[in-house]
Design an enzyme around this catalytic site. Structure first.
Site, mmCIF file in Angstrom:
data_model
loop_
_atom_site.group_PDB
_atom_site.id
_atom_site.type_symbol
_atom_site.label_atom_id
_atom_site.label_comp_id
_atom_site.label_asym_id
_atom_site.label_seq_id
_atom_site.Cartn_x
_atom_site.Cartn_y
_atom_site.Cartn_z
ATOM 1 N N LYS A 195 -1.938 38.876 9.927
ATOM 2 C CA LYS A 195 -1.350 38.131 11.047
ATOM 3 C C LYS A 195 -2.320 37.064 11.577
ATOM 4 O O LYS A 195 -3.456 36.978 11.133
ATOM 5 C CB LYS A 195 -0.921 39.113 12.151
ATOM 6 C CG LYS A 195 0.061 40.191 11.655
ATOM 7 C CD LYS A 195 1.441 39.647 11.314
ATOM 8 C CE LYS A 195 2.235 40.546 10.396
ATOM 9 N NZ LYS A 195 2.903 41.670 11.002
HETATM 10 C C1 LIG Z 1 3.912 42.917 10.787
HETATM 11 C C2 LIG Z 1 5.194 43.020 11.500
HETATM 12 C C3 LIG Z 1 5.525 44.122 12.305
HETATM 13 C C4 LIG Z 1 4.694 45.364 12.334
HETATM 14 O O1 LIG Z 1 3.398 45.153 12.767
HETATM 15 P P1 LIG Z 1 2.316 46.308 12.602
HETATM 16 O O2 LIG Z 1 1.221 45.856 13.532
HETATM 17 O O3 LIG Z 1 1.899 46.320 11.172
HETATM 18 O O4 LIG Z 1 2.936 47.578 13.046
HETATM 19 C C5 LIG Z 1 6.702 44.096 13.012
HETATM 20 N N1 LIG Z 1 7.534 43.046 12.946
HETATM 21 C C6 LIG Z 1 7.281 41.979 12.178
HETATM 22 C C7 LIG Z 1 8.241 40.833 12.161
HETATM 23 C C8 LIG Z 1 6.106 41.932 11.420
HETATM 24 O O5 LIG Z 1 5.863 40.886 10.627
#
Ligand SMILES: *Cc1c(COP(=O)(O)O)cnc(C)c1O
Length: 394
Positions: A195
């Site tokens: 991210k």
């Molecule tokens: C990565 C992601 C999540 C989950 O995030 P985590 O921190 O890995 O639990 C939820 N929604 C979207 C759209 C994502 O890309």
């Protein structure tokens, strides 16, 4: 056939570009080492600081750090008062965590199709899915493109629905000058390794409602009364009461140590990704690919994912062959996402059909995410562009 197997790849094997590489600097490393040396590994002063920094960055009143965005979504849905049997509308073009969090909260997920251009929840499709059981909407600012929050908020107000924004792609996203995650009741962020801001694993909820924030804190730490967080300070022994069966979702200082310095440079990293985005946009004009939608005036894209659509009818190459050919060229690629009804579990459990969400399904079958990270050098970006052209036979 566009690619010949004998062609020398654009990148040598040992120079493979991994998809979504994080940018970790010395500051993050030193802060983690400082946490280790202090002996304070768990939830403590660095988590509190990271929450403060996020509140300033997002100009919001409350921020609660947790150990993933999945946890952030789960707790937000519970704190929103969603109960078993309630329906929650979301997009089929998202990571499974969005819908799994709804399911974990005991609610029934309902899909509404996306707008084919923005790839975000289409408010009109949301309207059509509202029943007397609908209690909330979970929009995802897909790839970092802001959802049509004006329309979604109007629908929510009209039908008394809660809005929980999935901002996993959208830390920097703005719509008409307002930051993503502050339109609805809750905004949920992810700091997973790929991210825009990373802590390894990690997440955070932002809200402007004091009671919501208090409930999130209780739920994130075993359901212990809010004073329990003071156990993590050194001003005297405190007993705690368990007020409900909560979860173990708190963030560690080791994670926050990384996040503090990631957040400090979030806008610098954004500027670099914007440059790369513009280079891709320019290079791919005229190629037979679908390119990302341009952003509206007054909006800000987070530039999280650069996705192209590979339509076999136009390229002579199906999407999966494109993925394999790019990998063979030494370029890491991603798929965000196969639409949720492509997974048998959701089809079987909820009776979902790919035909019910034709736009999300077509996008899911054509989409390819190209590397987009501030870590990419100009040479890397040129290699991605050359590989795309080579794979398309251009
Ligand atoms: C990565 C992601 C999540 C989950 O995030 P985590 O921190 O890995 O639990 C939820 N929604 C979207 C759209 C994502 O890309």
């Amino acid at each position: 056939m566009p690619v010949s197997n004998n062609d020398k790849p654009v990148r040598a094997k040992d120079r493979f570009i991994v998809f979504g590489a994080p940018v970790i600097g010395d500051r993050e490393i030193e802060e983690v080492v400082a946490s280790m040396k202090s002996g304070w590994l768990g939830t403590g002063p660095k988590v509190a600081q990271f929450e403060q920094d996020m509140k300033s960055y997002k100009e919001v009143q409350y921020a609660v750090a947790v150990n993933s965005c999945t946890a952030a979504l789960h707790l937000s849905i519970l704190a929103a008062g969603i109960k078993p049997g309630d329906e929650v509308i979301t997009t089929p073009l998202t990571f499974c965590a969005t819908v799994n969090a709804i399911i974990h909260a005991g609610a029934t997920p309902v899909m509404a199709d996306v707008d084919p251009v923005t790839m975000n929840l289409d408010p009109q499709r949301v309207r059509e899915k509202i029943t007397p059981k609908t209690r909330a909407v979970v929009p995802v600012h897909f790839a970092g493109y802001p959802c049509d929050m004006d329309s979604l908020c109007a629908i929510a107000a009209q039908h008394d629905l809660k809005i929980i924004e999935d901002c996993a792609h959208a830390i920097e996203t703005e719509s008409q000058g307002r930051t993503a995650g502050t339109f609805g009741d809750f905004g949920c962020m992810s700091f997973y390794v790929t991210k825009n801001v990373v802590t390894g694993e990690g997440g955070m909820v932002i809200t402007n409602d004091e009671e919501h924030a208090a409930r999130l804190k209780v739920l994130a730490l075993h359901g212990m009364s809010k004073d329990a967080w003071k156990r993590f300070s050194d001003d005297g022994f405190k007993h705690y009461q368990v007020v409900e069966a909560g979860f173990k979702y708190n963030m560690m200082d080791l994670q926050a140590a990384i996040g503090i310095h990631q957040l400090a440079k979030v806008d610098d990293l954004w500027v670099r990704r914007q440059e790369i985005w513009a280079q891709y946009d320019e290079a791919f004009q005229g190629l037979p690919l679908g390119l990302p939608a341009t952003i509206g005036e007054g909006d800000r894209h987070s530039y999280h994912l650069y996705t192209v659509l590979v339509d076999e009818a136009k390229t002579g190459l199906d999407r999966d062959s494109f993925l394999n050919a790019m990998t063979a060229q030494g370029i890491g690629v991603g798929v965000h996402y196969l639409s949720l009804p492509e997974h048998e579990f959701y089809r079987k459990t909820y009776g979902w059909k790919t035909e019910d969400v034709p736009h999300a399904t077509r996008i899911g079958r054509q989409t390819v995410s190209l590397p987009l990270s501030a870590k990419l050098t100009d040479e890397d970006v040129n290699d991605v562009i050359s590989a795309v052209k080579k794979v398309l036979g251009q």
